[in-house]
Design an enzyme around this catalytic site. Structure first.
Site, short mmCIF file in Angstrom:
data_model
loop_
_atom_site.label_atom_id
_atom_site.label_comp_id
_atom_site.label_asym_id
_atom_site.label_seq_id
_atom_site.Cartn_x
_atom_site.Cartn_y
_atom_site.Cartn_z
N ARG A 139 0.85 -1.20 0.00
CA ARG A 139 0.00 0.00 0.00
C ARG A 139 0.88 1.24 0.00
O ARG A 139 0.62 2.20 -0.71
CB ARG A 139 -0.92 0.01 1.23
CG ARG A 139 -1.95 -1.10 1.20
CD ARG A 139 -2.95 -0.96 2.36
NE ARG A 139 -3.79 -2.13 2.39
CZ ARG A 139 -3.78 -3.07 3.34
NH1 ARG A 139 -3.01 -2.94 4.40
NH2 ARG A 139 -4.57 -4.12 3.25
N PHE A 180 -11.36 -4.49 -5.92
CA PHE A 180 -11.25 -5.40 -4.78
C PHE A 180 -10.77 -4.58 -3.57
O PHE A 180 -9.73 -4.86 -2.97
CB PHE A 180 -10.32 -6.58 -5.07
CG PHE A 180 -10.67 -7.32 -6.34
CD1 PHE A 180 -11.70 -8.26 -6.34
CD2 PHE A 180 -10.01 -7.06 -7.53
CE1 PHE A 180 -12.03 -8.95 -7.51
CE2 PHE A 180 -10.33 -7.73 -8.70
CZ PHE A 180 -11.34 -8.68 -8.70
N ASP A 216 -16.00 -3.25 -4.87
CA ASP A 216 -15.94 -4.54 -4.17
C ASP A 216 -17.31 -5.20 -4.27
O ASP A 216 -18.33 -4.53 -4.36
CB ASP A 216 -15.57 -4.36 -2.69
CG ASP A 216 -14.96 -5.62 -2.08
OD1 ASP A 216 -13.74 -5.72 -1.96
OD2 ASP A 216 -15.76 -6.54 -1.74
N SER A 217 -17.33 -6.54 -4.22
CA SER A 217 -18.62 -7.23 -4.25
C SER A 217 -19.31 -7.15 -2.90
O SER A 217 -20.50 -7.40 -2.79
CB SER A 217 -18.43 -8.68 -4.67
OG SER A 217 -17.50 -9.29 -3.82
N ALA A 244 -16.41 -7.16 -10.03
CA ALA A 244 -15.32 -6.37 -10.60
C ALA A 244 -15.26 -6.52 -12.12
O ALA A 244 -15.05 -5.53 -12.84
CB ALA A 244 -14.00 -6.82 -9.99
N ASP A 283 -6.53 -6.20 -6.66
CA ASP A 283 -6.11 -7.06 -5.53
C ASP A 283 -7.17 -8.11 -5.28
O ASP A 283 -7.85 -8.10 -4.24
CB ASP A 283 -5.89 -6.17 -4.29
CG ASP A 283 -5.37 -6.97 -3.11
OD1 ASP A 283 -4.82 -8.07 -3.31
OD2 ASP A 283 -5.52 -6.48 -1.97
N CYS A 336 -2.74 -13.53 -4.83
CA CYS A 336 -2.41 -14.14 -3.53
C CYS A 336 -2.58 -15.65 -3.60
O CYS A 336 -2.73 -16.30 -2.58
CB CYS A 336 -3.25 -13.51 -2.41
SG CYS A 336 -5.01 -13.71 -2.64
N1 SAH Z 1 -7.36 -4.61 -1.40
C1 SAH Z 1 -7.96 -4.97 -0.13
C2 SAH Z 1 -8.07 -6.46 0.07
C3 SAH Z 1 -8.85 -7.17 -1.01
S1 SAH Z 1 -9.34 -8.77 -0.59
C4 SAH Z 1 -7.18 -4.31 1.00
O1 SAH Z 1 -6.15 -3.67 0.72
O2 SAH Z 1 -7.60 -4.42 2.14
C5 SAH Z 1 -10.36 -9.23 -1.90
C6 SAH Z 1 -11.69 -8.53 -1.95
O3 SAH Z 1 -12.32 -8.90 -3.17
C7 SAH Z 1 -12.66 -8.85 -0.85
O4 SAH Z 1 -13.03 -7.66 -0.19
C8 SAH Z 1 -13.90 -9.44 -1.58
O5 SAH Z 1 -15.13 -8.98 -1.04
C9 SAH Z 1 -13.72 -8.90 -2.97
N2 SAH Z 1 -14.29 -9.69 -4.09
C10 SAH Z 1 -14.30 -11.03 -4.23
N3 SAH Z 1 -14.83 -11.36 -5.44
C11 SAH Z 1 -15.16 -10.20 -6.05
C12 SAH Z 1 -15.72 -9.87 -7.33
N4 SAH Z 1 -16.04 -10.82 -8.20
N5 SAH Z 1 -15.90 -8.57 -7.63
C13 SAH Z 1 -15.56 -7.60 -6.74
N6 SAH Z 1 -15.02 -7.85 -5.54
C14 SAH Z 1 -14.81 -9.13 -5.19
#
Ligand code: SAH
Length: 401
Positions: free
Chosen positions: A215, A233, A255-256, A285, A305, A345
């Site tokens: 970050r 995300f 985010d979803s 997304a 992410d 990840c």
């Molecule tokens: N970037 C964040 C962590 C992301 S974790 C940070 O810095 O804290 C991954 C995230 O993706 C989760 O919040 C989850 O809710 C979201 N997610 C999972 N599938 C998704 C999709 N298809 N579209 C959008 N978001 C999604």
């Protein structure tokens, strides 16, 4: 104290990975079991000629039949052992000097801290533990007592609700394991930025601690000041809040999870920022990126992410297609000179493979991509050379032409 209950004798020529100190022993390497060990019991692992190799804990329900704890025949796996390993993990974290700017970080990173199956995160005055294996389950009371003694937290939450517990034959547990319950929203600081965290119901142990250094790297003022950012995300704001702190003109969080975005918006307010220009979009997304492509929208910088796409070997090809599509879409939304910070990840996808996937996306999008920084998990998530599986987070910060 749990004594050694059995000896496992390996098949001929199967001792190499144990000698190389890989902490997992798979069922296929085991020739014979002398004794009747129960899940979580301590066992000794011997070479086919009877020579001592290591001590670990056993689980007949998992393909990872033994997780190895010690390669020293004289080391007892007693209270002092658990205490000592936890103290060692603590000393490593103290050397990182994360406090006081950062009050949430990983204290124990399982195998990579010599404690297979155990994850402990610190969130201000609270600890969150994840017990992922039968062996940790069997020693949980000793571990909890040691955690209380070493860190003296106000309370310890247990978030043993990861899917991998099923592979160990263990039920999911989410509870206050000792001391006080945390407030519904606990406020932590990361590099001086405040985040509200829900320890009992948030993702993982509540926050994605592994991205802290990334970050910072990705949102350097050189990169984000007066720029627009699409934070895909976003979870509870992570990269977007750092971008705001470093002067971003506008941030769109995607985010979803609607609940995560509510917390993201609250987090912006919590830091005293008034940002009517920012957007919070709950949805898929891929759909949102396609919509931006179809409407010719651009952003100066995009962060991708996503959650883990590859959960097993079988998933790898499909996961790579997902990463490729995602990055291909994002590349279409960047003006020449724009920045892409892209992550995976999935432990099963190596940095090299992820780079190849990104290459494929760049070729298809007909864009020139310069990697300006290669990114990985923070130093509170160490990686063991003998256990490359512990290196799961990889990312690239790219300039896109
Ligand atoms: N970037 C964040 C962590 C992301 S974790 C940070 O810095 O804290 C991954 C995230 O993706 C989760 O919040 C989850 O809710 C979201 N997610 C999972 N599938 C998704 C999709 N298809 N579209 C959008 N978001 C999604």
């Amino acid at each position: 104290m749990s004594p050694i209950t059995a000896q496992l004798i390996l098949k001929p020529k199967r001792e190499k990975s144990v000698l190389n100190r890989h902490p997992w022993l798979f069922s296929g390497a085991i020739g014979r079991v002398d004794g009747e060990p129960q899940p979580g019991d301590l066992v000794q692992v011997l070479a086919s000629n009877g020579r001592f190799l290591a001590t670990g804990y056993f689980n007949p329900h998992s393909q990872i039949r033994v997780r190895l704890l010690s390669w020293d025949v004289d080391e007892q796996i007693d209270e002092d052992f658990w205490h000592g390993r936890l103290q060692q993990a603590n000393r490593h974290r103290q050397r990182l000097k994360l406090e006081p700017a950062t009050t949430a970080y990983r204290l124990v990173n399982a195998e990579a801290d010599g404690l297979p199956g155990l994850i402990v995160d610190k969130y201000d005055d609270f600890l969150v533990i994840q017990s992922l294996t039968a062996g940790v389950e069997a020693h949980k009371e000793i571990i909890l007592a040691a955690l209380n003694e070493i860190w003296q937290p106000k309370g310890i939450m247990e978030r043993s609700d990861a899917d991998v517990r099923a592979k160990e034959g263990l039920p999911k547990i989410s509870r206050v394991a000792s001391g006080e319950s945390p407030p519904e929203t606990l406020v932590i600081q990361e590099n001086g930025i405040q985040f509200g965290v829900n320890l009992l119901h948030g993702h993982k142990s509540g926050f994605y601690l592994d991205q802290r250094e990334n970050r910072t790297a990705v949102t350097h003022p050189h990169h984000v000041a007066n720029k627009t950012m699409l934070n895909v995300f976003a979870y509870t704001g992570g990269f977007g809040l750092y971008a705001i702190a470093n002067g971003a003109a506008q941030v769109t969080h995607v985010d979803s999870s609607y609940d995560a975005l509510v917390l993201a918006e609250q987090n912006v307010g919590r830091n005293g920022w008034k940002r009517p220009q920012d957007e919070y979009l709950a949805g898929d997304a891929f759909d949102i990126l396609r919509h931006y492509r179809d409407t010719d929208q651009t952003f100066d910088m995009i962060v991708l992410d996503p959650p883990k796409f590859a959960h097993s070997q079988r998933d790898i090809e499909r996961a790579c297609r997902g990463y490729k599509d995602l990055n291909w879409l994002a590349l279409r939304l960047l003006p020449p000179g724009g920045l892409l910070a892209t992550f995976s990840c999935s432990g099963l996808i190596s940095t090299e493979l992820f780079q190849k996937v990104l290459f494929g996306a760049a070729v298809d999008a007909r864009r020139q991509v310069q990697v300006i920084q290669t990114l990985t998990q923070g130093p509170d998530h160490p990686v063991l050379l003998t256990f490359p599986e512990s290196a799961y987070l990889k990312g690239f910060l790219c300039r896109v032409w």
